[in-house]
Scaffold this motif. Structure first.
Motif, PDB file in Angstrom:
ATOM      1  N   SER A  10      16.015  -9.442  23.732  1.00  0.00           N
ATOM      2  CA  SER A  10      14.970  -9.395  22.714  1.00  0.00           C
ATOM      3  C   SER A  10      15.576  -9.227  21.321  1.00  0.00           C
ATOM      4  O   SER A  10      16.545  -8.491  21.131  1.00  0.00           O
ATOM      5  N   LYS A  11      14.979  -9.921  20.364  1.00  0.00           N
ATOM      6  CA  LYS A  11      15.422  -9.806  18.971  1.00  0.00           C
ATOM      7  C   LYS A  11      14.369  -9.144  18.092  1.00  0.00           C
ATOM      8  O   LYS A  11      14.387  -9.277  16.877  1.00  0.00           O
ATOM      9  N   ARG A  68      21.198 -12.146  18.436  1.00  0.00           N
ATOM     10  CA  ARG A  68      20.869 -10.772  18.808  1.00  0.00           C
ATOM     11  C   ARG A  68      19.964 -10.164  17.743  1.00  0.00           C
ATOM     12  O   ARG A  68      19.686 -10.796  16.714  1.00  0.00           O
ATOM     13  N   PHE A  69      19.494  -8.964  18.006  1.00  0.00           N
ATOM     14  CA  PHE A  69      18.586  -8.285  17.095  1.00  0.00           C
ATOM     15  C   PHE A  69      19.321  -7.796  15.852  1.00  0.00           C
ATOM     16  O   PHE A  69      20.298  -7.070  15.937  1.00  0.00           O
ATOM     17  N   TYR A  74      15.091  -9.052  10.769  1.00  0.00           N
ATOM     18  CA  TYR A  74      13.752  -8.924  11.339  1.00  0.00           C
ATOM     19  C   TYR A  74      12.761  -8.461  10.280  1.00  0.00           C
ATOM     20  O   TYR A  74      11.685  -9.049  10.116  1.00  0.00           O
ATOM     21  N   ASP A 131      11.787 -13.397  24.035  1.00  0.00           N
ATOM     22  CA  ASP A 131      13.215 -13.555  24.295  1.00  0.00           C
ATOM     23  C   ASP A 131      13.628 -15.011  24.444  1.00  0.00           C
ATOM     24  O   ASP A 131      14.640 -15.322  25.054  1.00  0.00           O
ATOM     25  N   PRO A 247      16.763  -2.985  20.101  1.00  0.00           N
ATOM     26  CA  PRO A 247      15.854  -4.074  20.506  1.00  0.00           C
ATOM     27  C   PRO A 247      14.885  -3.587  21.567  1.00  0.00           C
ATOM     28  O   PRO A 247      15.167  -2.629  22.297  1.00  0.00           O
TER      29      PRO A 247
END
Length: 257
Positions: A10-11, A68-69, A74, A131, A247
């Protein structure tokens, strides 16, 4: 264009108290920042929307491309959705003459359609299931609709319903409190409660932003839109730098779902 459906980590961030604090600050920044560009800079709602739409699309593309997160990326994308949501809602409500009630109704329908199509396509609208590139596109589209809806709801409550900025902030804050109570005291779907809270934070941020920067005779505090936006941006950056965000984890998000 073919979009890969390969599942990855998950990001999006884990849903914690810090998430909601930053989210409310980001939605408030979206209101003051959007007004700064469209009103203080006299660019108008149409050009302001075009500028923020480009930023939003670039941010979403970078978010999807990331492996990646990244907290900063974000939250930059979230802020982009709030600013474009602010100017887009104002464009529809004021320049196009749809009105607050009409705009809110249309956007609520678009939000429900987005969630419905997302669920039908992927089988889940849970945060922990974001994801894959396809689910990310649905996620950010849904967020954009929710942010725009929140702006229209905030304006409707403060202006059309006559609650004023302070009164509207109390109403939306109270509704968020009810969602929090439901989270801790009931077994209602955590996914449904998440999206309810996510939508409600936007009108709360919208009316708080208006309370900060609108003229005194309009019920605001007449603070500089630029100063308020910079202060909120510094606060958000401080939260990102000082507090670790992880994440989202599927087992944590989908518990009781």
């Amino acid at each position: 264009m073919t979009i890969s459906t390969q599942r990855r980590s998950s990001k999006v961030p884990e849903i914690t108290l810090l998430f909601w604090i930053i989210k409310i600050a980001a939605t408030t920044l979206g209101e003051t920042g959007g007004d700064a560009v469209s009103m203080s800079m006299h660019l108008g709602y149409l050009l302001g929307t075009a500028i923020f739409a480009v930023v939003f699309l670039l941010a979403v593309a970078a978010q999807i491309k990331a492996t990646r997160f990244h907290p900063a990326l974000y939250w930059l994308t979230v802020i982009a959705t709030t600013t474009v949501g602010t100017t887009l809602a104002d464009l529809a409500d004021r320049s196009l003459g749809i009105g607050y009630a009409g705009g809110a109704s249309l956007l609520a329908l678009l939000l429900l359609l987005s969630l419905g199509i997302w669920y039908t396509t992927t089988g889940s609208v849970a945060v922990a299931d974001v994801d894959s590139p396809r689910s990310e596109l649905f996620y950010w589209s849904t967020i954009m609709f929710s942010q725009t809806l929140g702006t229209a709801l905030g304006d409707w409550a403060a202006d059309s319903a006559g609650l004023g900025y302070g009164g509207a902030a109390l109403v939306f804050g109270g509704l968020l409190l009810l969602v929090a109570v439901a989270y801790f005291l009931t077994r209602l779907s955590r996914t449904a409660l998440f999206w309810a809270a996510f939508v409600l934070t936007r009108p709360l941020g919208a009316v708080v932003g208006d309370l900060l920067d609108k003229p005194l005779d309009a019920g605001g505090l007449a603070l500089s839109r630029y100063a308020a936006s910079i202060a909120l941006l510094v606060f958000i950056a401080g939260c990102i730098l000082l507090f670790r965000q992880r994440p989202a984890r599927r087992d944590a998000i989908r518990l009781h779902d």
